[in-house]
Enzyme design. Sequence first.
Site, short mmCIF file in Angstrom:
data_model
loop_
_atom_site.label_atom_id
_atom_site.label_comp_id
_atom_site.label_asym_id
_atom_site.label_seq_id
_atom_site.Cartn_x
_atom_site.Cartn_y
_atom_site.Cartn_z
N ASP A 188 6.93 -15.10 -23.31
CA ASP A 188 7.82 -14.64 -24.33
C ASP A 188 8.87 -13.86 -23.81
OD1 ASP A 188 8.77 -13.94 -26.96
OD2 ASP A 188 7.28 -13.02 -27.83
N ASP B 184 12.33 -19.06 -27.46
CA ASP B 184 12.45 -17.92 -26.50
C ASP B 184 10.91 -17.88 -26.25
OD1 ASP B 184 11.82 -16.91 -28.93
OD2 ASP B 184 12.53 -15.03 -28.40
N GLU B 185 10.09 -18.92 -26.38
CA GLU B 185 8.48 -18.51 -26.26
C GLU B 185 8.03 -20.05 -25.85
OE1 GLU B 185 5.30 -16.17 -29.12
OE2 GLU B 185 7.02 -17.15 -29.98
#
Length: 422
Positions: free
Chosen positions: A42, A135-136
């Site tokens: 993350d 973003d993960e």
Amino acid sequence: MTPALCRDCGRRDPVGPNCPECGGRRLLRHPELFALTIAHIDCDAFYASIEKRDRPELLTRPVIVGGGRRGVVSAACYVARTSGVRSAMPMFKALALCPDAVVIKPDMAKYVATARQMREMMETLTPLVQPLSIDEAVLDLSGTEALHRAPPAIVLARFARAVETRLGITVSIGLAPNRLLAKLAAERDKPRGFGVLGAEAAAWLAPQPVGLLPGVGPALARKLGAAGFTRLGQLAVLEAREAARRFGEDGPGLVARARGEDTRRVDPARETKSISAETTFDSDLRTLAELEVPLWRLCEKLGRRLGEKGFGAAGVVLKLKTAAFESRTRTVRLGRPTRLPEMLFRAAQPMLAKEATGAAFRLIGVGAQPLAPGDQADLPDLADPDSARRADRWAAVEKLRARFGEGVVVSGRGLPGKPRPG
């Protein structure tokens, strides 16, 4: 001796509080450190971190990425978060909490480009990479030790250092035996963290508040608390039958997660079969007029998500959950694919009207299923001369919101206390 790793230089099994190789203090120790294979990665305050990378003078300043005063916070750096600023918070509230913050409008092209670079770096670690958002992602590094000549923990520590060097941002990593625990581990030590959860997970989870679990929002946490369940350990001891009796069809899954159990595989080829949006109310709603307000807002959100992912809705799904945790799902097929909120609302509202007969509801959701290619959505129709105007109107609204923030254009349907639309 408990397996250990220096995150700064990668030395294996350092002894003492400092790494004898580099002097670093970021040492990982865990009995299963070199055996666990499921990782959750993350990015830390992704949008804000990219802006600080590109504007070093902002490094120590509070930074908020979002719209104007009437917009909402898209992201906040950790300096701003210490003042209470959070994602999705109205901008005027964020600036009241942190008046000296630097506000930057989102630059999605830049963020997507960085995310693409990150994805390429992940895919050098393992082919089993499942993106969860921009973003993960979750990774399965089973069987990669021979390839990298190192266990997953060491490979991930190298990856985190490479991201900082090449991309100029930081990540937090969780390592565990399953996806749920990996996500929770990643959240334990943000930013720039590396959390590990293994056999001790059930004991660690037991005293934690129920709101720690993904999917347990404030409203559900209050419901569980009212029923006497405030800690995950209290849920974990329930048998599946009792969980179903108390909490409906979602009960057994909730209890399993409270124990740290998760059987989901990492699936990089997972096909997008539906797109949806939902919200849990702070207090139960009963009337059609009350329920139509969040339904419209969700239709706007769903329309935006369909556009972002390049799909149209060939069918609409309405999801409701009662105060007694009973789930109700209704579906309708559409004559023509769409991603316009107005058309999504027109399809969902009659289904809602049939259900809103006095029962108290705690959750509402709307989804698109099946999906259609985006180029088939909202095509001109001679039988519907207003179709082109609706599409142009929605495009204009979205353009204004992208430039000036979410609050610049608000439909009357999305305002509480307004009469029910016809």
